[in-house]
Scaffold this active site. Structure first.
Site, PDB file in Angstrom:
ATOM      1  N   ASP A 137       0.858  -1.214   0.088  1.00 11.70           N
ATOM      2  CA  ASP A 137      -0.115  -0.075  -0.055  1.00 11.70           C
ATOM      3  C   ASP A 137       0.821   1.312  -0.034  1.00 11.70           C
ATOM      4  O   ASP A 137       2.186   1.191   0.156  1.00 11.70           O
ATOM      5  CB  ASP A 137      -0.825  -0.129   1.354  1.00 11.70           C
ATOM      6  CG  ASP A 137      -1.777   1.169   1.407  1.00 11.70           C
ATOM      7  OD1 ASP A 137      -2.555   1.504   0.406  1.00 11.70           O
ATOM      8  OD2 ASP A 137      -1.932   1.833   2.355  1.00 11.70           O
ATOM      9  N   SER A 138       0.435   2.325  -0.260  1.00 11.44           N
ATOM     10  CA  SER A 138       1.139   3.579   0.091  1.00 11.44           C
ATOM     11  C   SER A 138       1.687   3.685   1.553  1.00 11.44           C
ATOM     12  O   SER A 138       2.686   4.438   1.404  1.00 11.44           O
ATOM     13  CB  SER A 138       0.166   4.963  -0.452  1.00 11.44           C
ATOM     14  OG  SER A 138      -1.003   5.000   0.572  1.00 11.44           O
ATOM     15  N   CYS A 181     -11.111   2.631   0.325  1.00 12.56           N
ATOM     16  CA  CYS A 181      -9.744   3.126   0.648  1.00 12.56           C
ATOM     17  C   CYS A 181      -9.461   2.146   2.005  1.00 12.56           C
ATOM     18  O   CYS A 181     -10.200   2.172   2.762  1.00 12.56           O
ATOM     19  CB  CYS A 181      -9.569   4.261   1.136  1.00 12.56           C
ATOM     20  SG  CYS A 181      -8.102   5.102   1.593  1.00 12.56           S
ATOM     21  N   THR A 182      -8.075   1.373   1.772  1.00 13.90           N
ATOM     22  CA  THR A 182      -7.818   0.647   2.941  1.00 13.90           C
ATOM     23  C   THR A 182      -7.242   1.265   4.261  1.00 13.90           C
ATOM     24  O   THR A 182      -7.044   0.738   5.226  1.00 13.90           O
ATOM     25  CB  THR A 182      -6.784  -0.424   2.496  1.00 13.90           C
ATOM     26  OG1 THR A 182      -5.667   0.691   2.138  1.00 13.90           O
ATOM     27  CG2 THR A 182      -7.099  -1.370   1.397  1.00 13.90           C
ATOM     28  N   HIS A 183      -7.169   2.793   4.191  1.00 12.91           N
ATOM     29  CA  HIS A 183      -7.103   3.529   5.460  1.00 12.91           C
ATOM     30  C   HIS A 183      -8.508   3.672   6.061  1.00 12.91           C
ATOM     31  O   HIS A 183      -8.329   3.770   7.385  1.00 12.91           O
ATOM     32  CB  HIS A 183      -6.687   5.015   5.086  1.00 12.91           C
ATOM     33  CG  HIS A 183      -5.406   4.943   4.619  1.00 12.91           C
ATOM     34  ND1 HIS A 183      -4.677   4.533   3.393  1.00 12.91           N
ATOM     35  CD2 HIS A 183      -4.207   5.665   5.044  1.00 12.91           C
ATOM     36  CE1 HIS A 183      -3.496   4.677   3.408  1.00 12.91           C
ATOM     37  NE2 HIS A 183      -3.122   5.564   4.401  1.00 12.91           N
ATOM     38  N   TYR A 222      -1.377   8.165  -2.362  1.00  7.69           N
ATOM     39  CA  TYR A 222      -1.455   7.786  -3.967  1.00  7.69           C
ATOM     40  C   TYR A 222      -2.814   8.193  -4.505  1.00  7.69           C
ATOM     41  O   TYR A 222      -2.801   8.450  -5.868  1.00  7.69           O
ATOM     42  CB  TYR A 222      -1.484   6.152  -3.961  1.00  7.69           C
ATOM     43  CG  TYR A 222      -0.469   5.124  -4.070  1.00  7.69           C
ATOM     44  CD1 TYR A 222       0.786   5.889  -3.897  1.00  7.69           C
ATOM     45  CD2 TYR A 222      -0.459   3.921  -4.187  1.00  7.69           C
ATOM     46  CE1 TYR A 222       1.984   5.301  -3.904  1.00  7.69           C
ATOM     47  CE2 TYR A 222       0.789   3.148  -4.201  1.00  7.69           C
ATOM     48  CZ  TYR A 222       1.981   3.812  -4.085  1.00  7.69           C
ATOM     49  OH  TYR A 222       3.061   2.954  -4.099  1.00  7.69           O
ATOM     50  N   GLY A 223      -3.814   8.569  -3.557  1.00 10.82           N
ATOM     51  CA  GLY A 223      -4.914   9.119  -3.946  1.00 10.82           C
ATOM     52  C   GLY A 223      -4.863  10.442  -5.212  1.00 10.82           C
ATOM     53  O   GLY A 223      -5.888  10.682  -5.713  1.00 10.82           O
ATOM     54  N   CYS A 260      -4.456  -1.846  -1.488  1.00 15.54           N
ATOM     55  CA  CYS A 260      -4.889  -0.297  -1.701  1.00 15.54           C
ATOM     56  C   CYS A 260      -5.749  -0.274  -2.892  1.00 15.54           C
ATOM     57  O   CYS A 260      -5.456  -0.827  -4.124  1.00 15.54           O
ATOM     58  CB  CYS A 260      -3.587   0.173  -2.044  1.00 15.54           C
ATOM     59  SG  CYS A 260      -3.486   1.930  -2.923  1.00 15.54           S
TER      60      CYS A 260
END
Ligand code: DGL
Length: 269
Positions: A14-15, A189-191, A46-47, A77
């Site tokens: 992921d970022s 979004c994986t966040h 990355y977004g 991600c």
């Protein structure tokens, strides 16, 4: 050379810290698997990047993970899954198994027969239109509303998850009229699982809030079983690489892994 051997590690990238939500789910469900994580902290978020830039990062990181002999690479991600999944399949052919975080959520929406779906995500994911296209390719009748929420990932990355600032930002985004009448909200979004409780408490309980950690584990399980890749030999502690060492990333790994995590800074550009 292929990396399809059961004792090889699973690579996850992921970022930044978002993919740790996926890594943590994988770690808990598959304690006997060796894991290598790569957080591209030098290039986050990355977004806000173009699809071309995200593809470039994703190829470089996947090359690195393949050099570590990963039998599977989880693109943890959504921005990279939407911009780079097909490119990675094509670029690396049959060298490893790629799992993205978009398809498991899309399949869940179809199986659960939702008719009005909300998606919140980075600008890169929303601009790619990937959720709308993939869901409607399977069922044209599903109404998909996508809302870019670009402040959320950097806010979470900075540790604002459960305070006045995060509450204000979350409420502002989720009050958007486009999200009226949705049955399910996809945290694309994986966040965002890190603020899932706050998001859920904004809505009444009849709106389901889903994220990829709820569904990606089943996909990984399916591949490990069907390709005979379940590790049966010794397991080592997860290894964490970052492209730029940050204290916040180190702190975040501690939230997921009680043991002290050794962060390795790795420049792969
Ligand atoms: N966690 C990532 C995603 O799922 C990227 C967030 C970012 O770096 O902007 O899209």
């Amino acid at each position: 050379m292929t990396s399809f051997e059961s004792n090889k590690p699973i690579g996850i990238f992921d970022s930044g810290i978002g993919g740790l939500t996926v890594a943590n789910a994988i770690y808990r469900h598959f304690p006997n698997e060796n894991l290598i994580y790569f957080g591209d902290t030098a290039n986050l978020p990355y977004g806000d990047k173009s699809a071309d830039a995200i593809r470039y990062y994703a190829i470089k990181i996947s090359k690195f993970l393949l050099e570590q002999n990963c039998k599977m690479i989880i693109i943890a991600c959504n921005s990279a899954s939407s911009a780079a999944y097909e490119v990675l399949l094509d670029f690396f052919k049959e060298k490893t198994i790629f799992v993205n975080v978009v398809d498991p959520l899309v399949d869940h929406v179809i199986e659960a027969e939702y008719k009005k779906v909300g998606v919140i995500a980075t600008k890169a994911t929303v601009n790619s239109n990937v959720y709308k296209q993939k869901i409607q390719a399977k069922n044209q009748m599903v109404d998909v509303v996508q809302l870019a929420t670009p402040l959320l990932a950097p806010m979470i990355e900075e540790g604002f998850c459960n305070d006045e600032i995060s509450h204000t930002v979350i409420s502002k985004y989720l009050s958007d009229k486009s999200l009226n009448d949705i049955e399910v909200l996809l945290l694309a979004c994986t966040h965002y699982p890190l603020i899932k409780k706050q998001i859920q408490s904004f809505f009444s309980s009849d709106i389901t809030v889903m994220d990829s950690t709820d569904v990606v584990v089943d996909v990984v399980q399916h591949f490990l079983e069907s390709k005979n890749l379940i590790n049966t030999s010794e397991v080592n502690a997860p290894v964490f690489y970052v492209s730029d060492y940050t204290k916040s990333f180190e702190e975040a790994t501690k939230v997921f892994y009680a043991d002290k995590v050794e962060l390795i800074e790795k420049s792969i550009w």
